[in-house]
Enzyme design. Structure first.
Site, PDB file in Angstrom:
ATOM      1  N   THR A   1     -29.172  18.080   1.856  1.00 24.18           N
ATOM      2  CA  THR A   1     -30.375  18.846   2.184  1.00 24.18           C
ATOM      3  C   THR A   1     -30.287  20.224   1.541  1.00 24.18           C
ATOM      4  OG1 THR A   1     -30.664  17.605   4.225  1.00 24.18           O
ATOM      5  CG2 THR A   1     -31.710  19.775   4.125  1.00 24.18           C
TER       6      THR A   1
ATOM      7  N   LYS B   1     -10.729  20.969  13.224  1.00 24.13           N
ATOM      8  CA  LYS B   1     -10.777  21.498  14.591  1.00 24.13           C
ATOM      9  C   LYS B   1     -12.221  21.824  14.997  1.00 24.13           C
ATOM     10  CE  LYS B   1      -7.352  24.517  15.723  1.00 24.13           C
ATOM     11  NZ  LYS B   1      -6.408  25.618  15.426  1.00 24.13           N
TER      12      LYS B   1
ATOM     13  N   ASN C   1     -20.274  31.735  14.680  1.00 26.95           N
ATOM     14  CA  ASN C   1     -19.225  32.744  14.430  1.00 26.95           C
ATOM     15  C   ASN C   1     -19.307  33.293  12.997  1.00 26.95           C
ATOM     16  OD1 ASN C   1     -18.257  30.665  12.883  1.00 26.95           O
ATOM     17  ND2 ASN C   1     -16.151  30.788  13.626  1.00 26.95           N
TER      18      ASN C   1
ATOM     19  N   LYS D   1     -16.188  14.501  11.149  1.00 26.86           N
ATOM     20  CA  LYS D   1     -17.531  14.059  11.549  1.00 26.86           C
ATOM     21  C   LYS D   1     -17.501  12.652  12.139  1.00 26.86           C
ATOM     22  CE  LYS D   1     -20.258  17.530  10.356  1.00 26.86           C
ATOM     23  NZ  LYS D   1     -21.249  18.169  11.242  1.00 26.86           N
TER      24      LYS D   1
ATOM     25  N   TYR E   1     -13.461  16.940   6.571  1.00 28.96           N
ATOM     26  CA  TYR E   1     -14.880  16.949   6.938  1.00 28.96           C
ATOM     27  C   TYR E   1     -15.321  15.540   7.352  1.00 28.96           C
ATOM     28  CZ  TYR E   1     -19.932  17.789   6.357  1.00 28.96           C
ATOM     29  OH  TYR E   1     -21.297  17.898   6.547  1.00 28.96           O
TER      30      TYR E   1
ATOM     31  N   VAL F   1     -29.330  25.166   7.709  1.00 31.00           N
ATOM     32  CA  VAL F   1     -30.208  24.252   8.460  1.00 31.00           C
ATOM     33  C   VAL F   1     -30.505  24.811   9.851  1.00 31.00           C
ATOM     34  CG1 VAL F   1     -30.405  21.943   9.474  1.00 31.00           C
ATOM     35  CG2 VAL F   1     -29.384  22.208   7.206  1.00 31.00           C
TER      36      VAL F   1
ATOM     37  N   ASP G   1     -16.736  31.217  18.548  1.00 38.14           N
ATOM     38  CA  ASP G   1     -16.125  30.134  17.771  1.00 38.14           C
ATOM     39  C   ASP G   1     -16.085  28.878  18.649  1.00 38.14           C
ATOM     40  OD1 ASP G   1     -14.383  28.352  16.465  1.00 38.14           O
ATOM     41  OD2 ASP G   1     -13.340  30.008  15.486  1.00 38.14           O
TER      42      ASP G   1
ATOM     43  N   THR H   1     -19.634  30.441   7.889  1.00 41.65           N
ATOM     44  CA  THR H   1     -20.413  30.255   6.653  1.00 41.65           C
ATOM     45  C   THR H   1     -21.860  30.694   6.850  1.00 41.65           C
ATOM     46  OG1 THR H   1     -20.787  27.952   7.318  1.00 41.65           O
ATOM     47  CG2 THR H   1     -19.035  28.351   5.702  1.00 41.65           C
ATOM     48  N   GLY H   2     -22.249  30.983   8.061  1.00 40.12           N
ATOM     49  CA  GLY H   2     -23.627  31.429   8.320  1.00 40.12           C
ATOM     50  C   GLY H   2     -23.801  32.888   7.966  1.00 40.12           C
TER      51      GLY H   2
HETATM   52  P1  NAD Z   1     -23.970  25.986   6.935  1.00 45.86           P
HETATM   53  O1  NAD Z   1     -22.569  26.209   6.485  1.00 45.86           O
HETATM   54  O2  NAD Z   1     -25.030  26.842   6.356  1.00 45.86           O
HETATM   55  O3  NAD Z   1     -24.087  26.085   8.521  1.00 45.86           O
HETATM   56  C1  NAD Z   1     -23.022  25.835   9.398  1.00 45.86           C
HETATM   57  C2  NAD Z   1     -23.037  26.914  10.467  1.00 45.86           C
HETATM   58  O4  NAD Z   1     -21.996  26.646  11.406  1.00 45.86           O
HETATM   59  C3  NAD Z   1     -22.780  28.309   9.907  1.00 45.86           C
HETATM   60  O5  NAD Z   1     -23.699  29.226  10.424  1.00 45.86           O
HETATM   61  C4  NAD Z   1     -21.359  28.612  10.355  1.00 45.86           C
HETATM   62  O6  NAD Z   1     -21.102  29.994  10.486  1.00 45.86           O
HETATM   63  C5  NAD Z   1     -21.298  27.853  11.664  1.00 45.86           C
HETATM   64  N1  NAD Z   1     -19.912  27.529  12.039  1.00 45.86           N
HETATM   65  C6  NAD Z   1     -18.971  26.914  11.275  1.00 45.86           C
HETATM   66  N2  NAD Z   1     -17.815  26.804  11.970  1.00 45.86           N
HETATM   67  C7  NAD Z   1     -18.036  27.352  13.185  1.00 45.86           C
HETATM   68  C8  NAD Z   1     -17.234  27.538  14.337  1.00 45.86           C
HETATM   69  N3  NAD Z   1     -15.949  27.119  14.366  1.00 45.86           N
HETATM   70  N4  NAD Z   1     -17.772  28.143  15.414  1.00 45.86           N
HETATM   71  C9  NAD Z   1     -19.066  28.566  15.399  1.00 45.86           C
HETATM   72  N5  NAD Z   1     -19.877  28.422  14.330  1.00 45.86           N
HETATM   73  C10 NAD Z   1     -19.369  27.820  13.233  1.00 45.86           C
HETATM   74  O7  NAD Z   1     -24.279  24.443   6.660  1.00 45.86           O
HETATM   75  P2  NAD Z   1     -25.626  23.615   6.870  1.00 45.86           P
HETATM   76  O8  NAD Z   1     -25.958  22.997   5.578  1.00 45.86           O
HETATM   77  O9  NAD Z   1     -26.644  24.429   7.557  1.00 45.86           O
HETATM   78  O10 NAD Z   1     -25.116  22.452   7.829  1.00 45.86           O
HETATM   79  C11 NAD Z   1     -25.442  22.435   9.222  1.00 45.86           C
HETATM   80  C12 NAD Z   1     -24.900  21.155   9.846  1.00 45.86           C
HETATM   81  O11 NAD Z   1     -25.507  20.018   9.229  1.00 45.86           O
HETATM   82  C13 NAD Z   1     -23.386  20.983   9.678  1.00 45.86           C
HETATM   83  O12 NAD Z   1     -22.866  20.409  10.862  1.00 45.86           O
HETATM   84  C14 NAD Z   1     -23.259  20.013   8.541  1.00 45.86           C
HETATM   85  O13 NAD Z   1     -22.074  19.256   8.610  1.00 45.86           O
HETATM   86  C15 NAD Z   1     -24.504  19.148   8.737  1.00 45.86           C
HETATM   87  N6  NAD Z   1     -24.926  18.536   7.472  1.00 45.86           N
HETATM   88  C16 NAD Z   1     -25.559  19.273   6.511  1.00 45.86           C
HETATM   89  C17 NAD Z   1     -25.911  18.670   5.317  1.00 45.86           C
HETATM   90  C18 NAD Z   1     -26.640  19.429   4.230  1.00 45.86           C
HETATM   91  O14 NAD Z   1     -26.866  18.852   3.149  1.00 45.86           O
HETATM   92  N7  NAD Z   1     -27.061  20.666   4.421  1.00 45.86           N
HETATM   93  C19 NAD Z   1     -25.604  17.319   5.078  1.00 45.86           C
HETATM   94  C20 NAD Z   1     -24.924  16.617   6.069  1.00 45.86           C
HETATM   95  C21 NAD Z   1     -24.598  17.224   7.276  1.00 45.86           C
END
Ligand code: NAD
Ligand code: UDP
Length: 327
Positions: A180, A96, A33, A154, A150, A13, A57, A36-37
């Site tokens: 999403t 965390k 960091n 949140k 999680y 996202v 981080d 998961t990105g």
């Molecule tokens: P994603 O895993 O693709 O993106 C999360 C990003 O956060 C990644 O790039 C990851 O490397 C980074 N990250 C994780 N821990 C970190 C840390 N400790 N320090 C720095 N970076 C860190 O997931 P997404 O689907 O893109 O979700 C993005 C946000 O939207 C999240 O907060 C998620 O909880 C929220 N969200 C997403 C959905 C969905 O369906 N996609 C639904 C509800 C909430």
């Protein structure tokens, strides 16, 4: 020109949000960091004059030097693993990230006088007894289960945002995001849309967890980002507001649609349903519509076609789908 910070900006996202902010003229710092990105998600922005990447981080306080020096107008706090296998892999780290990451983002928002958007989630409703879910519903989360890292992470992040509003006058805003999907999902991250598409394209069985009657409401990523901007641009509204698509599908219906759209001959196999897996989920979008003028525009079939086209370009498809999609 507005200067924005997107934590989690290399994620699924986050990278779409970064693109939209740049397209409208913002200066953007993506902080990530790569837990998961993926670098691929932002590779097209290398050399962009208004884009910077900071590897950090969020468990640690946000840097104040280098690319992070200077004031931000807006902070979008997205850093957090979002897929169940990813967030359960190291549950303590997930909690965390959610708690400390949000705290640090809020502290920076206070110092800068920035507006902050917190990416909250439908998971704060847990396995809901109210359907569809309205923002007034307080949820049914099992604090002891494997999803709690999680969900509770949140939830405390939402509480922190409200406390920083009340105690420190920070303009923190809450969006509760429902499932999403779209291009740039990590093919291996284990969420249902990416799993089914990768499996169908690889000719491997589609794994349905449980009897396939559980429901989700799937939002195409472009619509979600439109909702983010509507809330951040609003003069006064701060949520919490649900964002998503209120079309509701069973996992069996989703599997059948993916098989049809990929013209795949994969079979369906049945696996145990994970602990605390919510049985049904659909956003009530009344507030999003009336207060933000939000309207989703991409139906599931059209969004899946665009997502399938993306996955066809991914190397992982040629190598085969991940076999073990759960922790
Ligand atoms: P994603 O895993 O693709 O993106 C999360 C990003 O956060 C990644 O790039 C990851 O490397 C980074 N990250 C994780 N821990 C970190 C840390 N400790 N320090 C720095 N970076 C860190 O997931 P997404 O689907 O893109 O979700 C993005 C946000 O939207 C999240 O907060 C998620 O909880 C929220 N969200 C997403 C959905 C969905 O369906 N996609 C639904 C509800 C909430
Ligand atoms: N699911 C499934 N097969 C998979 C992955 C997930 O049937 O390969 C189910 C999962 O049990 C859940 C739904 O699909 O009921 C959505 O799962 P996802 O992990 O995408 O998101 P969440 O559970 O967080 O809504």
């Amino acid at each position: 020109m507005s200067r924005s910070l997107v934590t989690g900006g290399a994620g699924f996202v986050g990278s779409h949000l970064v693109d939209r902010l740049l397209a409208r003229g913002d200066e953007v710092v993506a902080l990530d960091n790569f837990y998961t990105g993926r670098a691929d998600n932002i590779a097209h922005l290398r050399g962009h004059a208004r884009f910077r990447l900071v590897e950090h981080d969020v468990i640690g306080p946000l840097p104040t030097t280098g690319e992070m020096a200077g004031r931000f107008d807006r902070i979008f706090n997205l850093a957090c693993p979002a897929s169940p296998p990813a967030y359960q892999r190291d549950a303590v780290y997930t909690t965390k990230t959610s708690f400390l990451g949000t705290l640090h983002a809020l502290e920076r928002a206070e110092a800068d006088g920035a507006r902050l958007l917190q990416a909250s989630t439908s998971e704060i409703y847990g396995d809901p007894e109210e359907h569809p879910q309205r923002e007034s519903y307080r949820g049914a989360v099992n604090t002891l289960g494997p999803r709690a890292c999680y969900d509770e992470g949140k939830r405390v992040a939402e509480s922190l945002c409200m406390d920083f509003r009340r105690q420190h006058g920070v303009d923190a805003r809450l969006v509760r995001i429902f499932n999403t999907y779209g291009p740039r999902m990590d093919p291996a991250d284990g969420r249902v849309v990416s799993n089914f598409i990768v499996q169908a394209l690889a000719g491997e069985p589609l794994t349905i967890f449980g009897d396939g009657k559980q429901t989700r409401s799937f939002c195409f990523v472009d619509d979600l980002v439109t909702g983010f901007l509507a809330l951040m641009d609003h003069p006064t509204e701060h949520g919490p507001v649900n964002l998503g698509n209120d079309g509701e599908f069973t996992m069996l219906e989703l599997a059948e649609l993916v098989l049809e759209l990929t013209a795949s001959r994969s079979e369906i196999v049945w696996r145990d349903r994970p602990t605390d897996d919510p049985m049904q989920r659909r956003p009530d979008l009344g507030l999003a519509r009336s207060r933000l003028g939000f309207q989703h525009t991409v139906p599931l079939r059209a969004g899946l076609e665009r997502t399938i086209a993306y996955f066809r370009t991914q190397r992982v498809v040629a190598q085969g789908a991940p076999r073990e999609s759960r922790p």
